[in-house]
Design a protein around this motif. Structure first.
Motif, PDB file in Angstrom:
ATOM      1  N   LYS A  69      -7.545  -2.609   1.795  1.00  0.00           N
ATOM      2  CA  LYS A  69      -7.018  -3.962   2.026  1.00  0.00           C
ATOM      3  C   LYS A  69      -6.493  -4.567   0.726  1.00  0.00           C
ATOM      4  N   ILE A  70      -7.224  -4.353  -0.358  1.00  0.00           N
ATOM      5  CA  ILE A  70      -6.807  -4.911  -1.647  1.00  0.00           C
ATOM      6  C   ILE A  70      -5.493  -4.287  -2.095  1.00  0.00           C
ATOM      7  N   VAL A  71      -5.418  -2.969  -2.040  1.00  0.00           N
ATOM      8  CA  VAL A  71      -4.195  -2.287  -2.487  1.00  0.00           C
ATOM      9  C   VAL A  71      -3.042  -2.602  -1.534  1.00  0.00           C
ATOM     10  N   GLY A  72      -3.325  -2.686  -0.236  1.00  0.00           N
ATOM     11  CA  GLY A  72      -2.284  -3.045   0.717  1.00  0.00           C
ATOM     12  C   GLY A  72      -1.708  -4.420   0.432  1.00  0.00           C
ATOM     13  N   SER A  73      -2.576  -5.360   0.087  1.00  0.00           N
ATOM     14  CA  SER A  73      -2.107  -6.699  -0.264  1.00  0.00           C
ATOM     15  C   SER A  73      -1.305  -6.676  -1.563  1.00  0.00           C
ATOM     16  N   LEU A  74      -1.738  -5.877  -2.521  1.00  0.00           N
ATOM     17  CA  LEU A  74      -0.994  -5.745  -3.774  1.00  0.00           C
ATOM     18  C   LEU A  74       0.427  -5.246  -3.503  1.00  0.00           C
ATOM     19  N   VAL A  75       0.527  -4.238  -2.656  1.00  0.00           N
ATOM     20  CA  VAL A  75       1.848  -3.678  -2.336  1.00  0.00           C
ATOM     21  C   VAL A  75       2.685  -4.686  -1.557  1.00  0.00           C
ATOM     22  N   LYS A  76       2.114  -5.217  -0.482  1.00  0.00           N
ATOM     23  CA  LYS A  76       2.872  -6.080   0.436  1.00  0.00           C
ATOM     24  C   LYS A  76       3.213  -7.436  -0.182  1.00  0.00           C
ATOM     25  N   ASP A  77       2.248  -8.043  -0.863  1.00  0.00           N
ATOM     26  CA  ASP A  77       2.414  -9.426  -1.294  1.00  0.00           C
ATOM     27  C   ASP A  77       2.901  -9.592  -2.734  1.00  0.00           C
ATOM     28  N   VAL A  78       2.767  -8.555  -3.550  1.00  0.00           N
ATOM     29  CA  VAL A  78       3.147  -8.696  -4.956  1.00  0.00           C
ATOM     30  C   VAL A  78       4.320  -7.784  -5.312  1.00  0.00           C
TER      31      VAL A  78
ATOM     32  N   VAL B  87       6.423   6.059   0.569  1.00  0.00           N
ATOM     33  CA  VAL B  87       6.395   6.678  -0.761  1.00  0.00           C
ATOM     34  C   VAL B  87       5.939   5.667  -1.806  1.00  0.00           C
ATOM     35  N   ILE B  88       6.460   4.460  -1.739  1.00  0.00           N
ATOM     36  CA  ILE B  88       6.056   3.407  -2.687  1.00  0.00           C
ATOM     37  C   ILE B  88       4.568   3.109  -2.536  1.00  0.00           C
ATOM     38  N   ASP B  89       4.091   2.986  -1.297  1.00  0.00           N
ATOM     39  CA  ASP B  89       2.657   2.759  -1.061  1.00  0.00           C
ATOM     40  C   ASP B  89       1.824   3.876  -1.674  1.00  0.00           C
ATOM     41  N   PHE B  90       2.246   5.115  -1.457  1.00  0.00           N
ATOM     42  CA  PHE B  90       1.511   6.271  -1.970  1.00  0.00           C
ATOM     43  C   PHE B  90       1.444   6.245  -3.495  1.00  0.00           C
ATOM     44  N   ILE B  91       2.577   5.974  -4.132  1.00  0.00           N
ATOM     45  CA  ILE B  91       2.620   5.960  -5.593  1.00  0.00           C
ATOM     46  C   ILE B  91       1.730   4.849  -6.150  1.00  0.00           C
ATOM     47  N   ILE B  92       1.789   3.680  -5.547  1.00  0.00           N
ATOM     48  CA  ILE B  92       0.981   2.559  -6.037  1.00  0.00           C
ATOM     49  C   ILE B  92      -0.498   2.822  -5.809  1.00  0.00           C
ATOM     50  N   ILE B  93      -0.863   3.301  -4.639  1.00  0.00           N
ATOM     51  CA  ILE B  93      -2.268   3.616  -4.363  1.00  0.00           C
ATOM     52  C   ILE B  93      -2.756   4.708  -5.303  1.00  0.00           C
TER      53      ILE B  93
END
Length: 139
Positions: free
Chosen positions: A31-40, A89-95
């Motif tokens: 949830k934290i990483v998902g919010s980082l990707v989606k919201d920031v 791909v962006i989600d994967f790289i950030i996570i």
């Protein structure tokens, strides 16, 4: 009765409790990483794409000029939604980066704990054999 006792022992085993804890923490971390990707991060990438959402990037395979993915879907058009792939791909790289960052910090704390002075070493096997030989020569 033995089955239930074995099952209870299995459930309360340390490995199972640790695994359950890891799953719960993993869900919270997701949830934290998902919010980082989606919201920031994605709004910043959207600025680079002139305010367009990455998920809305697509290519029409049938030659029609659709305005949005939804419009193409409603019209039954053949589209290639490469934006969804880019988002994954962006989600994967950030996570992956966040996990790497956390594990790297964890490894640094482990090294500090393990950096204890080593115990003094005893004589080598050769040194012991030489001492035995010398003692035997004296007798």
């Amino acid at each position: 009765m033995a089955f239930l006792a074995d099952f209870k022992k299995f459930l309360l085993k340390g490995d199972i409790v640790a695994l359950a804890t890891a799953v719960i923490i993993g869900q919270a971390f997701n949830k934290i990483v998902g919010s980082l990707v989606k919201d920031v991060i994605m709004p910043l990438i959207g600025l680079l794409l002139d305010g367009q959402n990455v998920n809305n990037l697509f290519f029409s395979l049938d030659g029609n000029n659709y305005e949005t993915v939804e419009a193409a879907t409603e019209a039954g058009g053949a589209i290639l939604t490469y934006g969804n792939f880019l988002q994954a791909v962006i989600d994967f790289i950030i996570i992956g980066f966040v996990i790497f960052w956390l594990l790297r910090g964890y490894e640094k704390t482990k090294k500090k704990e393990e950096a204890k002075p080593a115990a003094p070493k005893g004589p080598t096997q050769e040194e012991l054999l030489i001492e035995i030989r010398d003692e035997l020569r004296k007798k």
